[in-house]
Enzyme design. Structure first.
Site, PDB file in Angstrom:
ATOM      1  N   GLY A 465     -77.443  94.590  -5.725  1.00 59.80           N
ATOM      2  CA  GLY A 465     -76.838  95.830  -5.543  1.00 59.80           C
ATOM      3  C   GLY A 465     -75.500  95.932  -5.756  1.00 59.80           C
ATOM      4  O   GLY A 465     -74.649  96.694  -5.379  1.00 59.80           O
ATOM      5  N   THR A 466     -74.786  94.779  -6.092  1.00 57.41           N
ATOM      6  CA  THR A 466     -73.222  94.456  -5.864  1.00 57.41           C
ATOM      7  C   THR A 466     -72.667  94.746  -7.206  1.00 57.41           C
ATOM      8  O   THR A 466     -71.446  94.979  -7.383  1.00 57.41           O
ATOM      9  CB  THR A 466     -73.110  93.077  -5.730  1.00 57.41           C
ATOM     10  OG1 THR A 466     -73.968  92.228  -6.448  1.00 57.41           O
ATOM     11  CG2 THR A 466     -73.494  92.805  -4.234  1.00 57.41           C
ATOM     12  N   GLN A 636     -67.733  96.460  -3.166  1.00 56.09           N
ATOM     13  CA  GLN A 636     -68.511  95.140  -2.297  1.00 56.09           C
ATOM     14  C   GLN A 636     -67.390  94.650  -1.294  1.00 56.09           C
ATOM     15  O   GLN A 636     -67.726  94.350  -0.273  1.00 56.09           O
ATOM     16  CB  GLN A 636     -68.489  94.091  -3.349  1.00 56.09           C
ATOM     17  CG  GLN A 636     -69.589  93.326  -3.055  1.00 56.09           C
ATOM     18  CD  GLN A 636     -69.938  91.945  -3.934  1.00 56.09           C
ATOM     19  OE1 GLN A 636     -69.382  92.150  -4.952  1.00 56.09           O
ATOM     20  NE2 GLN A 636     -70.641  91.099  -3.569  1.00 56.09           N
ATOM     21  N   GLY A 700     -65.054  85.037  -6.365  1.00 57.14           N
ATOM     22  CA  GLY A 700     -66.205  85.799  -5.940  1.00 57.14           C
ATOM     23  C   GLY A 700     -65.679  86.666  -4.746  1.00 57.14           C
ATOM     24  O   GLY A 700     -64.674  86.302  -4.101  1.00 57.14           O
ATOM     25  N   GLU A 703     -68.483  87.657   0.257  1.00 59.88           N
ATOM     26  CA  GLU A 703     -68.530  87.329   1.737  1.00 59.88           C
ATOM     27  C   GLU A 703     -67.020  87.634   2.281  1.00 59.88           C
ATOM     28  O   GLU A 703     -67.182  87.745   3.420  1.00 59.88           O
ATOM     29  CB  GLU A 703     -69.184  85.952   1.582  1.00 59.88           C
ATOM     30  CG  GLU A 703     -70.556  86.108   1.535  1.00 59.88           C
ATOM     31  CD  GLU A 703     -71.401  84.915   1.334  1.00 59.88           C
ATOM     32  OE1 GLU A 703     -71.872  84.118   2.042  1.00 59.88           O
ATOM     33  OE2 GLU A 703     -71.235  84.219  -0.403  1.00 59.88           O
TER      34      GLU A 703
HETATM   35 MO1  MOS Z   1     -74.842  84.463   1.010  1.00 58.64          MO
HETATM   36  S1  MOS Z   1     -75.097  84.351   2.898  1.00 58.64           S
HETATM   37  O1  MOS Z   1     -74.369  82.973   0.771  1.00 58.64           O
HETATM   38  O2  MOS Z   1     -76.377  85.038   0.478  1.00 58.64           O
END
Ligand code: MOS
Length: 737
Positions: A465-466, A636, A700, A703
């Site tokens: 979904g990103t 994101q 990335g 996170e």
């Molecule tokens: Mo992410 S917690 O490495 O899917």
């Protein structure tokens, strides 16, 4: 034409809003039956008696699978070692043992979902109960060291902590805790399993199609080539869909026994146990600095819970090893076993919890030193990786602090707690550093030009979904010289060229270079075809002279000499032309230390009487290499910040300590932030190029957004109220104490 970096709309957006996008449970297969899991209701023991006769007699019921009649799997069902991600020990009805409450202990298959659910409730189980370990408080002092934390040792030491503590102008010695959290993606785990002879097709909601294939094949003892995993869309993953859990294999076992395709969807309460969680953690922090703010000693001891069936390690102190230039540093990771389902990766596993402890401790140190918290961080800025000694591949953290502070209006902050007010509320401003590793793994992709002049590009990656679909389409279109709408990117199929797990924030950094390489190889093939073709106007031109623009091959110096790709292909028998390429990191992976960095600023408003906390504003500023899509990328990062608000203020799984069952196993009582909880969010992406992470320069972003937010909010709450809450989530009762 240059799509990379643009705010391109999601290529899958219309399919999603019109419902054309099919999620795992929505695939329609003829003769599909419905499977429902039967879950344990005790935390530890064995099944003494299981009576399925009533369930079996109910209407529409085809099968009740228990440990008494399930097929015996190779290696007692403990197969499935798969790296990465971690191998999982599953519950596959191979014995009568119960290790945690809400563990799968049976599967009912019926013609309708309602029949299966009803019958599942009529499976009668008598247990022999064993004593269960459920309270972290009671066992945390008897914790043990795991063998490794990711690839590093669990403990680290640099310098001499005692030395660093000598002559400290300020010392902070404090305990921080974070609770168990469950992932709760909108789309629950779901699997459809269909056998055709000895071939198995799985429609599964997963972050790792090839991982599911490998694990399922290994667990069932069949060749991976006989398993195909399909997952075009994922309705959120956040780590819980990064490994293969019991229900996936159970769906395959049930489908084989029932002789028909079977759909198995976990309901919301079933998500609280067998599919991972962020483990409860405790962090003992010790930080000392001299009067100039020089951080001379830092210790971070973390203890996290895990299950009795498997060690899963929350790597919370790894970031403490690399974030600041502290000469005397000690870290330790410890585990405590409980009768719970095994924890797992949850968005920024380690950094989300570790950055709360570290960045709140630094805030406490800044107050003790009477120093601005940004200044304290700048005085301990790590110019290279202080643990490994290697240079950063790139680092723009200074710029993140500067731009973030400016946008946020940090200079308006008066440092004394409780000194700022607005509209009768206490106002608090807090900040923290954000960081997450910039990972990259091997990935492959295929690019094919079709006779109609459109391109099909494929890689066995996933889109949670990103924006993977969109970003890969941009990269392929730019490389091939085609308009965006002439490129179709497909993913989510284990028969496509392999890609890594969509976890660890690595999909774009890993797959985009593979897509670029495949598209570039295809481009060169097409140019060579034209050059070698006497019928082409580009015959015998130099390879470097030719470009593809908007579907045309043309000679740069002589733009009139050109031909359309479709014409070229038509002359060559109207056959598609394709190339498959693999891409992986080289020596730069060890020569440099790869991390993303950022700074988070939060403004909270606290009701002085009721303790209610509202997050009015958050500014997050990040150095994440080159952002390939400004729109999906900012979304994101913003989503990560929203997660951070949940971590700080809302999320906590409450267990009943008598029986180890999660009592708030639903979205009414397990609180995640909703729109009403979120104020203004401002995302800044600072200019940063990182040619050392990959040829596209993209790190990335999945996170890093959550990291630092917990501490920024906790620090803002302290600034507003003078109350230092060290236990997440910061609920209003803690402010009223
Ligand atoms: Mo992410 S917690 O490495 O899917």
């Amino acid at each position: 034409m240059n799509y990379i970096g643009q705010a391109v709309n999601r290529t899958d957006g219309i399919d999603k809003v019109t419902g054309r996008a099919l999620y795992a449970a929505e695939h329609r297969l003829p003769g599909l039956a419905h499977a429902v899991l039967v879950m344990s209701t005790i935390p530890h023991g064995r099944i003494a008696r299981i009576d399925t006769s009533a369930a079996e007699r109910m209407p529409g019921v085809r099968l009740v699978l228990t440990h008494l009649n399930a097929e015996r799997l190779p290696e007692d069902g403990k197969a499935g070692a798969n790296s990465p991600p971690a191998g999982r020990i599953m519950s596959l009805l191979q014995d009568d043992q119960v290790h945690y409450n809400n563990q799968p202990v049976g599967v009912v298959v019926a013609e309708s979902l309602e029949q299966a659910r009803d019958a599942a409730r009529h499976v009668r189980i008598e247990y022999e109960r064993y004593e269960a370990v459920l309270d972290f408080e009671q066992v945390k002092d008897a914790s043990y060291a795991p063998e490794k934390v990711k690839t590093d040792p669990p403990d680290s030491l640099r310098g001499n902590l005692e030395m660093g503590l000598r002559d400290a102008a300020a010392t902070v010695d404090a305990l921080y805790t974070t609770p168990t959290e469950h992932h709760n993606p909108m789309e629950p785990h779901a699997t459809i399993a269909a056998w055709d002879g000895d071939r198995l097709t799985l429609y599964d909601s997963t972050q790792y199609v090839t991982g599911v294939r490998t694990t399922v094949a290994k667990t069932l003892g069949i060749a991976p080539e006989r398993v195909q995993v399909i997952c075009p869309y994922v309705g959120g993953g956040f780590g819980c869909k990064g490994s293969t859990w019991s229900h996936v294999v159970l769906a395959a076992m049930a489908a084989r026994r029932a002789g028909c395709p079977v759909k198995l969807v976990l309901d919301r309460p079933q998500m609280f146990g067998p599919v991972g969680a962020r483990p409860e953690t405790e962090h003992r922090m010790l930080a000392a600095a001299d009067a100039s703010g020089r951080l001379n000693a830092l210790r971070h001891d973390v203890t996290a819970v895990t299950s009795f069936i498997e060690d899963w390690i929350e790597p919370s102190a790894l970031m403490t090893r690399m974030l600041y230039d502290c000469p005397n540093l000690e870290t330790r990771h410890r585990l405590s076993k409980l009768n719970i389902g095994t924890p797992t990766f949850m968005r920024a596993p380690g950094e989300a919890t570790g950055s709360f402890a570290l960045e709140a401790a630094l805030d406490e140190l800044a107050y003790a030193l009477e120093m601005d918290p940004i200044e304290l961080r700048l005085r301990n800025y790590a110019e290279k990786d202080p643990e490994k000694g290697t240079p950063w591949s790139s680092k723009s953290l200074r710029e993140c602090y500067r731009q973030g502070a400016e946008r946020f209006g940090w200079q308006r902050r008066t440092p004394r707690p409780g000194s700022m007010r607005a509209d009768g509320k206490l106002v608090g401003l807090g900040m923290a550093t954000a960081t997450y590793p910039a990972n990259r793994s091997q990935a492959a992709a295929m690019a094919r030009l079709l006779p109609d002049g459109t391109a099909l590009v494929r890689s066995g990656t996933q889109d949670l979904g990103t924006g993977t679909y969109t970003v890969m389409t941009q990269v392929a279109a730019d490389t091939l010289g085609l308009p965006l709408e002439k490129v179709r990117f497909e993913l989510g199929d284990s028969s496509f060229p392999g890609a890594p797990v969509s976890g660890g924030s690595q999909s774009v950094a890993s797959v985009a270079p593979a897509v670029r390489a495949a598209a570039d190889a295809l481009r060169k093939k097409l140019i060579e075809m034209a050059i070698g073709d006497p019928a082409s106007p580009l015959h015998q031109a130099g390879i470097e002279e030719i470009r593809i623009e908007d579907g045309w091959l043309c000679r740069q110096s002589e733009p009139a000499r050109r031909e359309e790709l479709t014409t070229l292909l038509a002359r060559h028998g109207g056959q598609p032309v394709e190339a498959t390429m693999q891409s992986k990191p080289g020596d730069e992976k060890t020569a440099y230390s790869h991390h993303s960095f950022g700074a988070v600023f939060a403004e909270v408003h606290v009701d002085p009487d009721l303790g209610e906390i509202r997050v009015a504003r958050i500014v997050g500023s990040y150095g994440v290499g080159r952002l390939l899509n400004r729109k999906t990328g900012r979304s994101q990062l913003m989503g990560g910040i929203v997660w951070g608000v949940g971590l700080a203020l809302l999320e906590k799984t409450e267990y009943d300590l008598r029986d180890g069952r999660a009592v708030n196993a639903n979205l009414a009582e397990y609180h995640v932030p909703v729109n009403a909880d979120i104020g203004e969010i401002d995302v800044i992406v600072v200019d940063e190029d990182d040619p050392r992470i990959n040829p596209l320069g993209a790190k990335g972003i999945g996170e890093i957004g959550i990291t630092g937010v917990g501490a920024a909010i906790a620090n803002a709450v302290y600034h507003a109220t003078g109350k230092r809450i060290r236990n997440l989530p910061i609920t209003l009762d803690k402010l009223l104490d």
